[in-house]
Design an enzyme around this catalytic site. Sequence first.
Site, short mmCIF file in Angstrom:
data_model
loop_
_atom_site.label_atom_id
_atom_site.label_comp_id
_atom_site.label_asym_id
_atom_site.label_seq_id
_atom_site.Cartn_x
_atom_site.Cartn_y
_atom_site.Cartn_z
CB CYS A 1 -3.28 5.26 3.95
SG CYS A 1 -4.31 4.31 5.07
CD GLU B 1 -2.45 1.22 2.84
OE1 GLU B 1 -2.74 2.14 3.38
OE2 GLU B 1 -3.01 0.16 3.05
#
Length: 507
Positions: A281, A244
């Site tokens: 995020c 990620e």
Amino acid sequence: MNDVLSVDPRTGRPRERVAAESTAHDVDQAVRTAAAAGAALQDRAARTDLLRAAAALLETNGEEIIATADAESALGQVRLSGELARTCYQLRLFADVVAAGTYLGVIIDHADPSAQPAPRPDLRRYKVPLGVVGVFAASNFPLAFSVPGGDTASALAAGCPVVVKAHPDHPATSVLCARILRSAAAEVGLPEDVIRLVHGFDAGPELVRHPLTAAVGFTGSVRGGRALFDIATSRPRPIPFHGELGSLNPVVVTERAAETRAEEIGAGLAASYTQGMGQFCVKPGLVLLPEGPAGDAVVQAVVAAAVPSGPLLDPRMREAFLAGVRARAALPGVAEPLGAGEAGDDAVPLAVRPGVLTVAASRLDGEAYRELLEECFGPVTVLVRYGSTAERDTVLNALPGNLTATVHLAADERDDAAADLVAGLSEIAGRVVVDGWPTGVTVAPAMHHGGPYPASTSGSTSVGSTSIERWLRPVCYQNVPDPLLPPELREANPLRVPRTVDGVSTT
């Protein structure tokens, strides 16, 4: 050999020496001992006990864990208490997943000599663990995406031993949590080495290169993640790298939504892009707003929200944030209705002020403005003002892959145009949110936390029960005598595993 120091981000001063950076030899030993412990993890009942024991021990030591994590992250006891609760919930969720056995994906097709176009042999398929998983702890979640976090929990659930590369922003928390997980393993009769911990920048590439590392889970920057991804895929035996990396998480506000919900949307955006000082995020980093009074009202509501300054996680992130804001604000046509910048003093030297930038959608056609379409980690968001749906869609079509995409609609916007917009956002993101905010990722079976590159390097999720699939591979047994089959595939189904037999789901 360098010392690994725990640093207080509120003061910038070292707290304590935690460990020494791991050498290549240290990494090799960690991976080899983890691999040797892996055989014990093949017992599903033992794995279930391990995950539940780990959750219980983390809760028992919760006060010390939260105090240590707060001292290293400045994220606060309320936030970290919630993160610990989420972490323990994840561990128990995966214990339930392992106990149920559905994740094994057992499929049995009995032999059929009359099958067309050719006779069919007896075929039995299920999933097996890959082997040692290397986990890279994230900076912004010292628990839920770190040593005891989702990557570790899902890998252990799959039957894979884990070697965690600790993040330098919270090494003491990492050591404490690793010790607790190892104690949980010993408590249920498993080798402690089913989880190992390594430290230091050089340990990361060594972990990815190690021939016994079978897969990697990573949460971090595009630059760092891409470098490790390239190592993983260029090995003599390439391995899966579930990274990620970065996400802008665009938000679209329709004109009707701005006309009817300006104050609500503005206040919600302010709370979302500054949550955790913008170090999530899924922070909404770019918002498409209509030109005109309705959009202006949203801007005013965002700016009016009194969001306090606060420290970022480390000096490197602070400098990158300040440089990123300065570079974006210096572009022609970019305005700063709320100026982000330094807010530090002698007491809190890493503190920054949240900010808001605005720019016309027409400006984003030029390469010089490409930076506005890239993530700036920290409490800043870019409001892009569009004059037409064509301008709006041109910006959306220029965006890279994202973890999330959000749309705010008016209450009566449930027509084909709204459906087309939602469908279009699904092309660029792994999760589409309507009339909400992307911050806050629910741990649930249906959750998908991933997206097109650079949001992630694979099509998998790092949150939710299906994240276990990253650490498994299928094996098919053809015409294998029943006594030689794994118990999960034997005809009598002694373990009562859910299975699909000749196209019919059964247990």
